[in-house]
Design a protein around this motif. Structure first.
Motif, PDB file in Angstrom:
ATOM      1  N   GLY A  96       0.630  -1.036   0.478  1.00 58.72           N
ATOM      2  CA  GLY A  96      -0.068  -0.220   0.083  1.00 58.72           C
ATOM      3  C   GLY A  96       0.735   1.338  -0.548  1.00 58.72           C
ATOM      4  N   LEU A  97       2.150   0.689  -0.659  1.00 60.65           N
ATOM      5  CA  LEU A  97       2.929   2.837  -0.398  1.00 60.65           C
ATOM      6  C   LEU A  97       2.428   3.165  -1.419  1.00 60.65           C
ATOM      7  N   ARG A  98       1.847   4.598  -0.560  1.00 60.45           N
ATOM      8  CA  ARG A  98       1.605   6.047  -1.826  1.00 60.45           C
ATOM      9  C   ARG A  98       2.046   7.231  -1.045  1.00 60.45           C
ATOM     10  N   LYS A  99       2.430   8.059  -2.456  1.00 58.91           N
ATOM     11  CA  LYS A  99       2.641   9.427  -2.038  1.00 58.91           C
ATOM     12  C   LYS A  99       2.130   9.990  -2.683  1.00 58.91           C
ATOM     13  N   GLU A 100       1.730  11.135  -1.753  1.00 54.74           N
ATOM     14  CA  GLU A 100       0.960  12.780  -2.454  1.00 54.74           C
ATOM     15  C   GLU A 100       2.002  13.661  -2.816  1.00 54.74           C
ATOM     16  N   PHE A 101       1.217  14.470  -3.234  1.00 49.95           N
ATOM     17  CA  PHE A 101       1.531  15.866  -3.418  1.00 49.95           C
ATOM     18  C   PHE A 101       1.153  16.866  -2.400  1.00 49.95           C
ATOM     19  N   PRO A 102       1.081  18.552  -2.481  1.00 47.87           N
ATOM     20  CA  PRO A 102       0.300  19.617  -2.265  1.00 47.87           C
ATOM     21  C   PRO A 102      -0.370  19.581  -3.947  1.00 47.87           C
ATOM     22  N   GLY A 103      -1.795  19.220  -3.427  1.00 48.49           N
ATOM     23  CA  GLY A 103      -2.822  19.929  -5.226  1.00 48.49           C
ATOM     24  C   GLY A 103      -3.937  19.172  -4.717  1.00 48.49           C
ATOM     25  N   PRO A 104      -4.164  18.192  -4.494  1.00 56.48           N
ATOM     26  CA  PRO A 104      -3.425  16.763  -4.104  1.00 56.48           C
ATOM     27  C   PRO A 104      -2.720  15.994  -5.260  1.00 56.48           C
ATOM     28  N   VAL A 105      -1.805  16.345  -5.440  1.00 56.34           N
ATOM     29  CA  VAL A 105      -0.932  15.067  -6.943  1.00 56.34           C
ATOM     30  C   VAL A 105      -0.863  14.158  -6.501  1.00 56.34           C
ATOM     31  N   VAL A 106      -1.437  12.959  -6.497  1.00 55.40           N
ATOM     32  CA  VAL A 106      -1.525  11.597  -6.184  1.00 55.40           C
ATOM     33  C   VAL A 106      -0.095  10.537  -7.367  1.00 55.40           C
ATOM     34  N   ALA A 107       0.752  11.029  -6.829  1.00 56.42           N
ATOM     35  CA  ALA A 107       2.472  10.375  -7.825  1.00 56.42           C
ATOM     36  C   ALA A 107       2.710   8.740  -7.453  1.00 56.42           C
TER      37      ALA A 107
END
Length: 234
Positions: A6-17
């Motif tokens: 379940g490795l997940r990374k979100e950046f502000p925006g939100p942007v789901v990388a």
């Protein structure tokens, strides 16, 4: 060697990388990460090498927990980024000895000499090396402390065919010496020739995970990995 859930990374925006990566990698494998620009490959590599903290999920790398023990992860891995990271005024042996000392090796000089022989590197300033020689030095620097897992981010980008073939041989030698290798690449022929498994990522999700042979067979006939990749990411 790697257990990822379940490795997940979100950046502000939100942007789901990266939208929840599940992956298991056994010892002695070469695993290739494929996908278009923006798919999440580099984000994945940066998280697994402790350069980015995951938004969610868990990962264990060579027995160390990515979130609770990043220092333990760093002791167990080697990482080679896309760009060269050497000082052009330092010699090959100076770079290797420094890296060995940073990892606490008591015989850093002997290890440097061993790697220079293995990777056919002469002891001269790194600024005088060709592109292929610099990438071989980058790989040697990543292996100086004999890591359990080696991460390579687009290791052969910009190399001529001869230098790429030499680099492939060095990666296979690293695997044969006991390292598990995870690499990202845009070269489908590289993934086909080098990788035991190919993981295709698109829009932050895994859309395929199998051996190059099995992926080609899934399309039928005499399909190439290029054709499979285009069909998956169309």
């Amino acid at each position: 060697m790697l257990t990822i859930r379940g490795l997940r990374k979100e950046f502000p925006g939100p942007v789901v990388a990266l939208a929840g990566l599940d992956l298991d990698v056994g010892p002695g494998q070469i695993v290739g990460l494929l996908g278009p620009n923006g798919a999440g490959k580099t984000t994945t590599m940066r998280m697994l090498t402790t350069l980015l903290r995951p938004t969610a999920g868990t990962a264990t790398i060579a027995g160390a927990d990515l979130v609770s023990d990043p220092a333990g992860v760093r002791r167990r891995i080697g990482a080679v980024a896309q760009g060269n990271s050497t000082d052009p005024t330092c010699t090959v042996s100076e770079e290797l000895i420094l890296q060995g000392r940073l990892h606490g090796l008591t015989a850093a000089g002997a290890r440097a000499a061993e790697l220079m022989k293995t990777f056919e590197l002469t002891d001269r300033p790194t600024g005088q090396l060709s592109g292929g020689q610099r990438r071989r030095l980058d790989l040697a620097l990543g292996l100086v402390h004999r890591p359990a897992v080696l991460f390579l981010d687009e290791p052969s980008t910009g190399l001529d065919p001869g230098s790429r073939a030499t680099l492939w041989a060095c990666v296979r030698e690293a695997r044969d010496a006991g390292a598990t290798v995870v690499l990202s690449t845009h070269y489908l022929d590289e993934a086909d020739a080098l990788c035991d498994r190919v993981v295709v990522i698109d829009a932050g999700r895994v859309i395929a995970d199998d051996s190059p042979g099995a992926l080609k067979a899934s399309l039928g006939g005499n399909s190439t990995l290029d054709e499979v990749y285009l069909a998956l990411t169309a």
